[in-house]
Design an enzyme around this catalytic site. Structure first.
Site, mmCIF file in Angstrom:
data_model
loop_
_atom_site.group_PDB
_atom_site.id
_atom_site.type_symbol
_atom_site.label_atom_id
_atom_site.label_comp_id
_atom_site.label_asym_id
_atom_site.label_seq_id
_atom_site.Cartn_x
_atom_site.Cartn_y
_atom_site.Cartn_z
ATOM 1 N N CYS B 124 4.581 -43.847 -11.370
ATOM 2 C CA CYS B 124 3.792 -43.559 -10.170
ATOM 3 C C CYS B 124 4.631 -43.596 -8.887
ATOM 4 O O CYS B 124 4.168 -43.188 -7.828
ATOM 5 C CB CYS B 124 2.622 -44.521 -10.068
ATOM 6 S SG CYS B 124 1.591 -44.517 -11.546
ATOM 7 N N HIS B 248 0.510 -44.495 -3.189
ATOM 8 C CA HIS B 248 0.113 -43.938 -4.484
ATOM 9 C C HIS B 248 -1.364 -44.281 -4.718
ATOM 10 O O HIS B 248 -1.807 -45.394 -4.481
ATOM 11 C CB HIS B 248 0.998 -44.528 -5.585
ATOM 12 C CG HIS B 248 0.395 -44.411 -6.937
ATOM 13 N ND1 HIS B 248 -0.053 -43.209 -7.445
ATOM 14 C CD2 HIS B 248 0.118 -45.343 -7.889
ATOM 15 C CE1 HIS B 248 -0.561 -43.406 -8.643
ATOM 16 N NE2 HIS B 248 -0.467 -44.689 -8.932
ATOM 17 N N ASN B 282 -6.472 -41.224 -10.538
ATOM 18 C CA ASN B 282 -5.070 -41.634 -10.415
ATOM 19 C C ASN B 282 -4.205 -40.637 -11.177
ATOM 20 O O ASN B 282 -4.274 -40.563 -12.393
ATOM 21 C CB ASN B 282 -4.923 -43.052 -10.976
ATOM 22 C CG ASN B 282 -3.478 -43.535 -11.011
ATOM 23 O OD1 ASN B 282 -2.537 -42.750 -10.928
ATOM 24 N ND2 ASN B 282 -3.308 -44.836 -11.147
#
Lengths: 79, 326
Positions: B124, B248, B282
């Protein structure tokens, strides 16, 4: 630090993190079942308690702190 | 006789972002959809993760398909053609196989001839890592302009019966073009890793994405804000100079916790904070450029804004830098 003082500080932390009325935060209350504090808020409470009281509350220990009283005794014993 | 002496390259002193693009599938999966399969609820997911719905790739839409679409849009957005870039980096951790990589075929399909092309896996944190690599390749003289793409297809790596993890991850790609500039537009990176905590996020049975949610939450909400603050310091700025914060998009509560910590340290109350996870889910290395592209389209971000990008995830890996919005 006497347990009453730990409880007082803990009330302030729980109010700040989870928006729970401090009067509701009493030793017999369960964080999850009575105060509606979820597992992520418990982590945030632990992080703030670590700063405030100078204790370490690892995640595996955190899972055992079911009630406000459990948290007060853990802090009193480990700080 | 003297030994032959090598020449080494050097490039322009400054780089900047030139444009953004993104791509997502058409499949919108709501929390209620997931609750039909696993024991969860819309309220539970909204409260714990902040996701209302997530976007998944269409069944026949590959990771590379999304990377190609996002990359092409970023070039168009920058007013450039494929011939204007010579290097393509794809940040990803969800390619279906190790060989071949995503970047070479992505470059070819976009039309970048004989591109220097490689994948970068910092999970990520991948987009932020790749942005730094791109900027330094240009500053070092190895690249002219670089197309940086973060692309993930988590659909292939999700156990749809794992209620703790299937609610979080999604598919998507975001891209940025990096090129030389007169004025600095990409600040120095603050980055690193914590490989001693490798067991917090991994593929269970080598097959399904899994994370120790509580411990990852603690790490992300306490250790990442200082990395972001360091990036601001390295750029020679103050937290109060930051207009836009793009962490993120791991979990809305992590995003909000990072913003809260940075505000306590001097970031402004009117700081614009990315919350793209709410409707995208996500998407790991895709999340930062996806959020940026959406925020620009929504008018939440304008040209010249000072933006703080912060990536963090499996490895553990983390990376942050300040950039100027093109």
């Amino acid at each position: 630090m006497p347990n009453e003082d730990i409880l007082k500080e803990l009330k302030a932390i729980v109010e700040e993190v989870a928006g729970v009325d401090p009067e509701e935060v009493t030793e017999e209350k369960s964080f999850v079942d009575d105060l509606d504090v979820d597992s992520l808020s418990m982590v945030e409470i632990a992080v703030q308690a670590e700063d405030k009281f100078g204790v370490k509350i690892p995640d595996d220990q955190l899972a055992n702190l079911k009630t406000v009283g459990d948290a007060v005794s853990y802090i009193a014993t480990n700080k | 006789m003297s030994r032959p002496r090598l020449r080494q390259n050097s490039g322009p002193a400054a780089t900047r972002l030139l444009g953004f693009g993104s791509a997502q599938g058409n499949r919108v999966v709501t929390n209620d959809d997931l609750a039909q399969r696993v024991d969860t609820s819309d309220e539970w997911i909204r409260q714990r993760v902040g996701i209302v719905e997530r976007r998944l790739a269409d069944p026949d839409q590959s990771l590379v398909d999304m990377a190609v679409e996002a990359g092409s849009k970023a070039l168009a957005n920058a007013g450039l053609t494929p011939a204007d870039v010579d290097t393509v980096i794809v940040a990803t951790c969800t390619m279906p196989g190790q060989i071949p990589n995503a970047a070479a075929q992505t470059a070819d399909r976009i039309g970048v001839k004989a591109a220097a092309a490689f994948d970068l896996n910092a999970a990520c944190a991948g987009f932020s890592y790749a942005l730094t690599v791109a900027s330094e390749l240009i500053r070092g003289g190895s690249a002219g302009r670089v197309l940086v793409i973060g692309a993930e297809r988590f659909t292939d790596w999700i156990d749809w019966d794992d209620r703790a993890n299937c609610i979080i991850f999604a598919d998507g790609a975001g891209a940025a073009v990096v090129g030389p500039a007169d004025e600095p537009g990409i600040g120095p990176v603050a980055w690193g890793s914590a490989g001693d905590q490798v067991d917090l996020i991994y593929l269970r049975d080598g097959r399904y994405v899994y994370q120790e949610g509580r411990t990852v939450f603690r790490w992300a909400t306490t250790q990442i804000a200082p990395v972001a603050e360091q990036a601001v310091e390295l750029a020679g700025l103050e937290l109060s100079d930051i207009d836009v914060l793009v962490p993120h998009q791991a979990n809305l509560r992590i995003v909000e916790a990072i913003a809260k910590r940075l505000r306590a340290r001097g970031a402004r109350e009117d700081l614009v904070v990315a919350n793209d996870i709410v409707h995208s889910g996500n998407t790991s290395s895709g999340s930062i450029p996806l959020a940026l592209d959406h925020m620009i389209a929504e008018g939440r971000v304008s040209s010249g804004d000072v933006m703080l990008l912060v990536g963090f995830g499996a490895g553990l890996s983390y990376s942050a830098q300040v950039v100027i919005c093109p």
